[in-house]
Design a protein around this motif. Structure first.
Motif, short mmCIF file in Angstrom:
data_model
loop_
_atom_site.label_atom_id
_atom_site.label_comp_id
_atom_site.label_asym_id
_atom_site.label_seq_id
_atom_site.Cartn_x
_atom_site.Cartn_y
_atom_site.Cartn_z
N ASP A 1 0.83 -1.21 0.00
CA ASP A 1 0.00 0.00 0.00
C ASP A 1 0.86 1.25 0.00
OD1 ASP A 1 -2.78 -1.06 2.19
OD2 ASP A 1 -2.14 -1.73 0.19
N SER A 2 1.91 1.27 0.82
CA SER A 2 2.71 2.49 0.95
C SER A 2 3.49 2.76 -0.34
CB SER A 2 3.66 2.41 2.15
OG SER A 2 4.62 1.42 1.94
N LEU B 1 -6.26 1.90 -4.43
CA LEU B 1 -5.39 3.06 -4.17
C LEU B 1 -5.05 3.84 -5.45
CD1 LEU B 1 -2.91 1.51 -1.58
CD2 LEU B 1 -4.89 2.99 -1.12
N LEU B 2 -5.55 3.37 -6.62
CA LEU B 2 -5.21 4.06 -7.87
C LEU B 2 -5.85 5.46 -7.90
CD1 LEU B 2 -5.73 1.16 -10.46
CD2 LEU B 2 -3.55 2.08 -9.62
N PRO B 3 -5.19 6.41 -8.58
CA PRO B 3 -5.79 7.74 -8.75
C PRO B 3 -6.97 7.64 -9.72
CG PRO B 3 -3.76 7.58 -10.02
CD PRO B 3 -3.86 6.32 -9.22
N VAL C 1 2.56 1.72 -3.43
CA VAL C 1 1.58 2.11 -4.45
C VAL C 1 1.15 3.56 -4.25
CG1 VAL C 1 -0.75 1.70 -5.36
CG2 VAL C 1 0.73 -0.24 -4.85
N SER C 2 0.92 3.95 -2.98
CA SER C 2 0.50 5.33 -2.69
C SER C 2 1.60 6.32 -3.09
CB SER C 2 0.17 5.47 -1.21
OG SER C 2 -0.88 4.60 -0.87
N GLU C 3 2.84 5.93 -2.86
CA GLU C 3 3.99 6.82 -3.18
C GLU C 3 4.10 6.99 -4.70
OE1 GLU C 3 7.52 4.73 -2.12
OE2 GLU C 3 8.80 5.98 -3.38
N GLY D 1 -6.96 5.81 -13.09
CA GLY D 1 -5.85 4.84 -13.02
C GLY D 1 -6.32 3.45 -13.40
N ASN E 1 1.64 6.30 -6.93
CA ASN E 1 0.37 6.85 -7.47
C ASN E 1 0.25 6.54 -8.96
OD1 ASN E 1 -2.04 8.17 -6.73
ND2 ASN E 1 -1.36 10.04 -7.77
N ASP F 1 3.88 2.46 -14.83
CA ASP F 1 4.41 3.27 -13.73
C ASP F 1 4.79 2.38 -12.55
OD1 ASP F 1 3.72 5.72 -15.12
OD2 ASP F 1 1.64 5.16 -14.70
N ALA G 1 -0.67 5.73 -12.77
CA ALA G 1 -1.79 5.86 -13.70
C ALA G 1 -2.00 4.50 -14.38
CB ALA G 1 -1.47 6.92 -14.74
#
Ligand SMILES: CNc1ncnc2c1ncn2[C@@H]1O[C@H](/C=C/CNC(=O)c2cc(-c3ccc(F)cc3)cc(O)c2O)[C@H](F)[C@H]1O
Ligand SMILES: [Mg+2]
Length: 218
Positions: free
Chosen positions: A51-52, A79-81, A54-56, A84, A58, A136, A60
């Motif tokens: 999670d951390s 957690l995708l924007p 993927v969040s970092e 994404g 971010n 990404d 697409a």
């Protein structure tokens, strides 16, 4: 006829999780694996590291090799924007069928493309089939001896770009020694290790995060 473990895992999700609530899908799979039957999901402890990262990043556009029941697929996709997308490859039809239903229960089917097929066959087709330029973020959690050949294939197919983050599960247990040696020694990667524990156990395991730096030639 007896059900399979993935089918029992899916039933636990459908019984215990709230439809459309990805967090509750993840929580119910973890509860099932802690209290009923161990299964090879990344799990809650390593999942927090996933999670951390993927969040970092971010991302697409993200790629996962080895969907299994869709546990990490849901962790990543939630957690995708906005806009994404996650493409996940799974060549076992029974696992793919379970994963589709887990992903749908989480309400994430619009941002996940589950491709039923092998990484060796599909990685070379991703550009033309899905209009992919480059990823990404890439998550490796399939057969451990395929981590190395598949990261080479991703390089050859120019699906990695400067800064692409590749995260690999199980680099200690079961282990991927040839892959580790490659990403830790290649000038094309900046690699770092996150020590943790094998899902739902006290055994040591870890994740390797490798940032692709691009090739040296022009
Ligand atoms: C090779 N190309 C593939 N293309 C598409 N889908 C694939 C491909 N290869 C496999 N799949 C698909 O990806 C999945 C394979 C996951 C393998 N994972 C593990 O073995 C694995 C094992 C342990 C483990 C640790 C200790 C112990 F005592 C027992 C087990 C823990 C873990 O977290 C794992 O991830 C799926 F099953 C297969 O169809
Ligand atoms: Mg794993």
């Amino acid at each position: 006829t007896h059900s399979s473990r993935p089918q029992r895992l899916l039933r636990a999700v459908q019984k215990g999780a709230v439809r459309g609530d990805a967090r509750s899908v993840v929580a119910n799979i973890d509860r099932f694996c802690h209290h009923s039957e161990w299964a090879m999901n990344i799990g809650d402890e390593k999942g927090a590291i996933l999670d951390s990262v993927v969040s970092e990043v971010n991302p697409a556009l993200a790629l996962e090799l080895g969907t299994y029941c869709g546990y990490s697929t849901v962790r990543i996709a939630r957690l995708l924007p906005p806009g994404g997308r996650l493409i996940t490859l799974e060549f076992n039809p029974e696992y793919a069928a379970v994963a589709r239903q887990v992903i749908e229960w989480a309400g994430l089917e619009d941002s996940v493309q589950l491709v039923e097929g092998g990484s060796g066959d599909w990685i070379p087709q991703l550009k033309e089939h899905f209009g992919v330029q480059s990823f990404d973020f890439v998550f490796l959690d399939h057969w451990k001896e395929r981590y190395l050949p598949d990261i080479h294939l991703l390089e050859e197919c120019e699906l990695l770009r400067k800064g692409t983050v590749v995260l690999a599960d199980n680099v200690v247990c079961p282990g991927a020694p040839d892959y580790l040696a490659y990403v830790r020694n290649s000038p094309a990667y900046q690699s770092s290790y996150f020590q943790s524990h094998l899902e739902y156990t006290k055994a040591v395991d870890g994740l390797e995060k490798s940032v692709y730096l691009g090739t040296t030639d022009a």
